[in-house]
Design a protein around this motif. Sequence first.
Motif, short mmCIF file in Angstrom:
data_model
loop_
_atom_site.label_atom_id
_atom_site.label_comp_id
_atom_site.label_asym_id
_atom_site.label_seq_id
_atom_site.Cartn_x
_atom_site.Cartn_y
_atom_site.Cartn_z
N ARG A 1 -12.05 20.51 16.72
CA ARG A 1 -11.18 19.77 15.80
C ARG A 1 -11.15 20.53 14.49
N ARG A 2 -10.02 20.35 13.78
CA ARG A 2 -9.84 21.11 12.54
C ARG A 2 -9.89 20.18 11.34
N LEU A 3 -10.63 20.57 10.34
CA LEU A 3 -10.71 19.79 9.10
C LEU A 3 -9.56 20.21 8.18
N PRO A 4 -9.25 19.38 7.20
CA PRO A 4 -8.17 19.74 6.27
C PRO A 4 -8.38 21.11 5.62
N SER A 5 -9.63 21.53 5.45
CA SER A 5 -9.93 22.83 4.85
C SER A 5 -9.60 23.99 5.79
N GLY A 6 -9.29 23.67 7.04
CA GLY A 6 -9.03 24.74 8.01
C GLY A 6 -10.26 25.09 8.83
N HIS A 7 -11.41 24.53 8.46
CA HIS A 7 -12.63 24.82 9.22
C HIS A 7 -12.60 24.12 10.57
N LEU A 8 -13.16 24.79 11.58
CA LEU A 8 -13.18 24.25 12.93
C LEU A 8 -14.58 23.72 13.25
N VAL A 9 -14.59 22.62 14.00
CA VAL A 9 -15.86 22.10 14.52
C VAL A 9 -15.75 22.18 16.04
N VAL A 10 -16.71 22.88 16.67
CA VAL A 10 -16.69 23.00 18.12
C VAL A 10 -17.30 21.73 18.70
N GLU A 11 -16.49 21.01 19.49
CA GLU A 11 -16.94 19.71 20.01
C GLU A 11 -17.36 19.79 21.47
N GLY A 12 -16.99 20.85 22.14
CA GLY A 12 -17.34 20.94 23.56
C GLY A 12 -16.57 22.07 24.20
N ARG A 13 -16.47 21.96 25.51
CA ARG A 13 -15.91 23.09 26.24
C ARG A 13 -15.19 22.55 27.46
N GLU A 14 -14.09 23.18 27.80
CA GLU A 14 -13.36 22.79 28.98
C GLU A 14 -13.61 23.77 30.10
N LYS A 15 -14.04 24.98 29.72
CA LYS A 15 -14.18 26.03 30.73
C LYS A 15 -15.45 25.82 31.54
N ASP A 16 -15.41 26.30 32.77
CA ASP A 16 -16.51 26.10 33.71
C ASP A 16 -17.55 27.19 33.50
N GLN A 17 -18.33 27.01 32.45
CA GLN A 17 -19.24 28.05 32.01
C GLN A 17 -20.50 27.37 31.50
N ILE A 18 -21.62 28.07 31.56
CA ILE A 18 -22.86 27.56 30.96
C ILE A 18 -23.14 28.47 29.77
N ASN A 19 -23.42 27.88 28.61
CA ASN A 19 -23.75 28.65 27.43
C ASN A 19 -25.24 28.48 27.19
N ARG A 20 -26.01 29.41 27.75
CA ARG A 20 -27.47 29.27 27.74
C ARG A 20 -27.99 29.99 26.50
N GLY A 21 -27.97 29.28 25.38
CA GLY A 21 -28.44 29.86 24.12
C GLY A 21 -27.64 31.09 23.70
N GLY A 22 -26.36 31.11 24.01
CA GLY A 22 -25.51 32.24 23.62
C GLY A 22 -25.19 33.14 24.82
N ASP A 23 -26.05 33.15 25.84
CA ASP A 23 -25.73 33.89 27.07
C ASP A 23 -24.73 33.06 27.87
N LYS A 24 -23.62 33.70 28.26
CA LYS A 24 -22.59 32.97 28.98
C LYS A 24 -22.72 33.23 30.49
N ILE A 25 -22.66 32.14 31.25
CA ILE A 25 -22.75 32.25 32.71
C ILE A 25 -21.54 31.56 33.31
N SER A 26 -20.79 32.29 34.12
CA SER A 26 -19.64 31.69 34.80
C SER A 26 -20.16 30.89 35.99
N ALA A 27 -19.85 29.59 36.00
CA ALA A 27 -20.31 28.74 37.12
C ALA A 27 -19.77 29.29 38.43
N ALA A 28 -18.49 29.68 38.44
CA ALA A 28 -17.88 30.15 39.68
C ALA A 28 -18.57 31.42 40.20
N GLU A 29 -18.94 32.30 39.28
CA GLU A 29 -19.60 33.54 39.71
C GLU A 29 -20.96 33.22 40.34
N LEU A 30 -21.73 32.36 39.69
CA LEU A 30 -23.05 32.03 40.24
C LEU A 30 -22.91 31.27 41.56
#
Length: 550
Positions: A418-447
Amino acid sequence: MNKTEARCADAFTPWPPEFEARYKAEGYWGDVLLGDIARGDPSRTAVVAGRDRVSYGELDRRVANTASGLLRLGVERGDRVIVQLLNTTGFVVTFLALARIGAIPVLALPAHRESEIRYLCELADARAYVCADTDGGFDYRAMARALPVEHVIVDGDAQELVALAELAGGTGGPAEIWNRPAPSDIGVLLLSGGTTGLPKLIPRTHRDYVYNLEASAEVCGVTAGTVYLAVLPVAHNFALACPGVLGVLAAGGTVVLASSGSPDEAFPLIERERVTACALVPPLAHLWLEAAPRTRNDLSSLALLQVGGARFAPERAARVPEVLGCALQQVFGMAEGLLNYTRLDDPPELVERTQGRPLSPADEIRIVDAKGAPVAPGEVGELLTRGPYTPRGYYRAPEHNRLAFTADGFYRTGDLVRRLPSGHLVVEGREKDQINRGGDKISAAELESHLLAHPAVHDAAVVAIPDPVVGERTCAYLIARRPHAKDRPAADEPAEPAPERPTLRQIRDFLRERGVAAYKFPDRIEYVASFPRTAVGKISKKDLVAAATR
Ligand code: OOB
């Protein structure tokens, strides 16, 4: 069209001519090449790695000599070269030397194993592979011998293979580079975090990546006085160019390379080298917050800590200035381009609670609902973006590109913001089928596709489960294969103990055997008789996550 252009044509989706004209006219794209960005005072220190201290003058000599050595080997403009190096001077020299002759580094992570590297060699049709000798008991040279490439170059003990140092040591001085790259050429291929069965490569041109790193350096206040500590793998966009190693070298500062971000290694380095800036993923930032109050090391030189790659909890963010005595900057970026930074003069609530705003005035942002329509201001939706450093397509992936990009060239990030009036973004979640393990990205489909290759696995669904330390961990739901009647041993045959339900350990051993990088291994497995389904019959991962966290 020459050979290089012909080879690039199927690979690269150019920006439309009107965008190219605009980005040039407005000064985002210039003529500087990636191989020429290290422009510091020749007598000043460019890179420190272990006992290696390299001045800008010496770095330039090493890059020129290595570039000549590569040309002598027959590596030339447009050739792809897989680079899998640790945080060493060798990485910096190799990257700049390849860029200088217009060969294209394909940046693999040190954690990648044969499954990933072989795939990259094939996808990129690589001429050469540059690797470390060994690391943590793993021998890259042994893996290299089985790869489909013409040349293997080793940073360290090369055995019978070509040593990087030897390549730079040829006689006759630096060769003339007659076929220099154009600023519009692909300068580097970055790895995408991945959402599909197979990883994707992101073509970054010289001019878009130079803009990326120079604009980032400016937003982060990088100068010749900056001493940047790189603890994340420098093959990753964050530590490489946001502003990272390249942004700091472009400003004439000093880069200190470390092999881990553990406080035991990083804190003494901060004290010894008077480090002023560093980039971390949230789990490491958490470790630093825990360790700093007890350290004897002097961390007072540290002025800026960047944290990004995954969600950083606001409560932890708020503690950074007081505990580490430096400013925090949140970074929400992606190898596909768009970078968001909180600014150095933002008020604390924005720095603590948002993931920043776009780097460039030319970054275009759309936040849309499931149908692709813009959401109301302040509402959550999927982030789409295009701009002067966000490519219009993945490398050699025309079919995937039709899904990953809109018809008018916006990249679908798969991130819910979501975007604040200042233009800053807040990441609220993810739609992609991925695991973000502390910054390491894992594609669910690949695993899942690796898990399906196990003879005892009938079906697999991989989900992210919340974790207080790394943010998310990987849970694999498995349906065991029932031994088929004809596969069962006859009564008089000795029963082969087929692992009907392999344990977590056996699954991890299986993945290791297949040459899958360890960070992709599941943290947990659960057997079920069937998967919950959505109304349209798709596996309901939401229900699986709910079941895992009950
Ligand atoms: C960085 O790049 P990638 O390519 O490894 O991963 C990109 C994805 C984003 O699409 C988003 O899902 C997630 O990682 N992400 C964050 C985040 N930063 C990245 N999610 C929440 N909060 C953040 N601050 O991760 C990357 C590239 C350049 C700079 C920094 C990070």
